[in-house]
Design a protein around this motif. Structure first.
Motif, short mmCIF file in Angstrom:
data_model
loop_
_atom_site.label_atom_id
_atom_site.label_comp_id
_atom_site.label_asym_id
_atom_site.label_seq_id
_atom_site.Cartn_x
_atom_site.Cartn_y
_atom_site.Cartn_z
N LEU B 110 7.32 -3.89 -0.97
CA LEU B 110 8.01 -3.07 -1.96
C LEU B 110 8.66 -1.84 -1.32
CD1 LEU B 110 5.52 -3.22 -4.96
CD2 LEU B 110 7.64 -4.48 -4.67
N VAL B 111 7.96 -1.27 -0.30
CA VAL B 111 8.56 -0.14 0.42
C VAL B 111 9.83 -0.59 1.13
CG1 VAL B 111 8.25 1.44 2.36
CG2 VAL B 111 6.43 1.17 0.70
N ALA B 112 9.76 -1.75 1.78
CA ALA B 112 10.92 -2.26 2.51
C ALA B 112 12.06 -2.62 1.56
CB ALA B 112 10.53 -3.47 3.35
N MET B 113 11.73 -2.95 0.31
CA MET B 113 12.78 -3.26 -0.66
C MET B 113 13.25 -2.01 -1.39
SD MET B 113 11.13 -6.72 -2.19
CE MET B 113 12.37 -7.11 -3.39
N ASP B 114 12.67 -0.87 -1.03
CA ASP B 114 13.06 0.42 -1.59
C ASP B 114 12.84 0.49 -3.10
OD1 ASP B 114 13.94 2.99 -1.53
OD2 ASP B 114 16.07 2.49 -1.57
N LEU B 115 11.80 -0.17 -3.57
CA LEU B 115 11.51 -0.15 -5.01
C LEU B 115 10.50 0.97 -5.30
CD1 LEU B 115 11.27 -3.99 -5.57
CD2 LEU B 115 13.11 -2.48 -6.30
N TYR B 116 10.99 2.20 -5.25
CA TYR B 116 10.10 3.35 -5.36
C TYR B 116 9.26 3.30 -6.62
CZ TYR B 116 8.60 8.17 -5.97
OH TYR B 116 7.85 9.29 -6.18
N ARG B 117 9.91 2.92 -7.74
CA ARG B 117 9.18 2.96 -9.00
C ARG B 117 8.04 1.95 -9.05
NH1 ARG B 117 13.61 3.82 -13.58
NH2 ARG B 117 12.58 1.94 -14.32
N LEU B 118 8.13 0.92 -8.24
CA LEU B 118 7.02 -0.04 -8.20
C LEU B 118 5.96 0.35 -7.18
CD1 LEU B 118 8.59 -3.57 -8.55
CD2 LEU B 118 7.00 -2.44 -10.07
N TYR B 119 6.41 0.69 -5.95
CA TYR B 119 5.37 0.92 -4.94
C TYR B 119 4.63 2.23 -5.16
CZ TYR B 119 8.47 3.88 -1.97
OH TYR B 119 9.28 4.86 -1.46
N SER B 120 5.19 3.15 -5.94
CA SER B 120 4.46 4.39 -6.17
C SER B 120 3.35 4.22 -7.20
CB SER B 120 5.41 5.51 -6.61
OG SER B 120 6.06 5.14 -7.79
N ILE B 121 3.35 3.08 -7.92
CA ILE B 121 2.25 2.88 -8.88
C ILE B 121 1.44 1.61 -8.61
CG2 ILE B 121 3.24 4.18 -10.80
CD1 ILE B 121 4.08 1.38 -11.92
#
Lengths: 201, 310
Positions: B110-121
């Motif tokens: 998720l970090v590599a896909m830049d999905l901040y809203r997902l990987y932060s939760i």
């Protein structure tokens, strides 16, 4: 060869195993490595902990009825040069101990798990008497205690998915059967030798 | 580009100085230094070289996903050490399997896909809920809350927190080269603040903060280390998107959070009765011993930077 490499690498990655030799050294002389048994990976782990030239002469002992079923198991057993013992057909002049000694000849070493089966809980079970009879018939063999740490957490009995924690294989100084040592005494001493490796930090 | 080379040259020079000092004090036993401390110092310097060489990957003109994957491996290994040290029971096995093979890789994907809203939760919410439920289903009530909390904290510290370091490579409003330098700045400051706090403690340390937790951490070390880290960060602000004062503030944040991380990990180690995560299994350098400061500082550094750049 390829299977051996793949399995050894996989087992090492999964178990992150480090190897310790405590007051003992790897050697090609004939030995019986006896270890505590908690997981399917134990055999591969002990075997791959040995240096290559020692490994070539060392054969894990395994149950024939289990390891000769199906192509994959047969293939694995073959690539590890496993010494398969028939648990079902024990005859008077073909006891497992005799068969093992016969297969070992004057060159090979073996890895055995004297607790009999895998343990589901912590601690080391009582040893079966096979180790004693091996020592009695071949007093020249070096009996090397091996303690495998943490494998019961990596792949416990009844689980098929491993958790990649770090484990450790410790080899201890060889023991021998004393002259006139009783069976129970000897097995107790052998078990204590494995347990003592657990306590060394 | 020139800035990259200048930064690399400075870091290499600093590391060379540290290596030389380490070799000199090793070959001079008449100085009367504790040989264990000297060996520890040399081990630290060696790990700095490894970390800096690893980080240079971030400067290559390739996808930042490679750096993310490297941090992923680091997390995996650190979590391994953390859980190995923590007593778990058979009932935790399945939960641990998902922690290692689902949540850890997924976080970094998720970090590599830049999905901040997902990987932060992902870990603070979904893994947090999943772990106790899976352990409960396994049906072993003994010390339930304690076991669950241990797995949750391991995952949070070793995976979630650390993943914010490579997440710096996906920040908005700055150039890609600047992002790589930002990551490098962060890691260098974290390692440097550890070294500076150690030196200050050794030289002027009088008041130990919590002797039962860590006998080498003193107030003098914390204050001196934080101040000198801020000073170095101020001087290095040229390589960052920050102004001088912002960089100094960042240096302070990294130093304080690094201190917090080291203290927390010390407390866990003391509770388990070991000195280093590395000594737990002989032959393995303790990854967790080296990155505890980075783990704690990464999320705070990330969020403050994000705020500044916004």
């Amino acid at each position: 060869m390829l299977t051996e490499f793949a399995l050894t690498t996989l087992a090492r990655l999964l178990s992150g195993a480090s190897v310790r030799w405590i007051d003992s050294q790897p050697d090609t002389c004939q030995r019986i490595y006896f270890a505590n048994h908690t997981s399917h990976l134990d055999v591969i782990l002990v075997w791959s902990a040995l240096p290559h030239h020692v490994r070539e002469l060392t054969r894990p002992v395994a149950a024939k009825d289990y390891w000769s079923r199906g192509w994959i198991r047969r293939h694995i057993a073959k690539s590890y040069n496993a010494l398969l013992i028939d648990r079902k057909q024990v005859k008077v002049h073909q006891s497992p101990v005799d068969m093992m000694l016969q297969e070992m000849g004057t060159q090979h070493s073996v890895i055995i798990f004297p607790e009999g089966g895998r343990r589901s809980e912590d601690g080391i079970g009582e040893f079966k008497s096979g180790l004693y009879y091996l020592a009695k018939k071949r007093p020249d063999l070096e009996l090397v205690p091996v303690y495998i740490e943490n494998m019961n957490r990596i792949l416990p009995r009844g689980e098929f998915l491993p958790v990649p924690l770090l484990s450790c294989v410790s080899f201890g100084p060889p023991i021998y059967l004393e002259s006139a040592e009783a069976k129970v005494q000897f097995l107790k001493r052998a078990r204590a030798a494995v347990i003592s490796l657990k306590e060394i930090e | 580009m020139a800035q990259n080379w200048a930064l690399a040259g400075m870091v290499a020079a600093l590391l060379l100085v540290a290596t030389t000092v380490g070799q000199i004090i090793k070959s001079q036993p008449q100085l009367g230094l504790n040989p264990a401390a000297v060996a520890a110092f040399n081990g630290r310097v060696r790990s700095w070289w490894i970390i800096c060489c690893m980080l240079s990957v971030a400067f290559l003109p390739i996808t930042p996903a490679v750096t993310v994957a490297l941090f992923g491996c680091l997390s995996f290994w650190a979590l391994r050490e953390f859980i190995t040290l923590t007593p778990t029971r058979l009932g935790d096995h399945r939960a641990l399997f998902w922690v290692f093979f689902l949540f850890t890789p997924l976080q970094y994907v998720l970090v590599a896909m830049d999905l901040y809203r997902l990987y932060s939760i992902l870990i603070p919410v979904y893994a947090f809920l999943f772990i106790p439920a899976r352990v409960a289903i396994a049906g072993d009530p003994k010390r339930f809350l304690e076991r669950v909390a241990k797995i949750q904290s391991g995952l949070l510290v070793c995976v979630y927190c650390l993943s914010f370091a490579p997440a710096l490579l996906y920040l908005k409003n700055i150039q890609p080269a600047e992002r790589s330098r930002l990551l490098f700045f962060f890691v260098t400051m974290a390692l440097l603040s550890e070294a500076l706090q150690y030196i200050w403690s050794r030289t002027y340390g009088q008041h130990v903060i919590a002797p039962a937790i860590n006998a080498t951490r003193t107030w003098e070390g914390l204050l001196g280390g934080t101040a000198s880290t801020a000073l170095v960060a101020w001087a290095l602000s040229l390589f960052t998107p920050f102004t001088h004062w912002q960089a100094a503030l960042m240096g302070m944040i990294i130093a304080v959070m690094g201190f917090a991380g080291a203290m927390t990990m010390s407390a866990i180690k003391r509770d388990r009765g070991v000195r280093d995560y590395g000594t737990l299994v002989e032959g393995h350098g303790g990854v967790l011993d080296r990155i505890d400061a980075i783990c704690f500082a990464a999320p705070v550094f990330y969020h403050v930077t994000r705020q500044i750049l916004a």
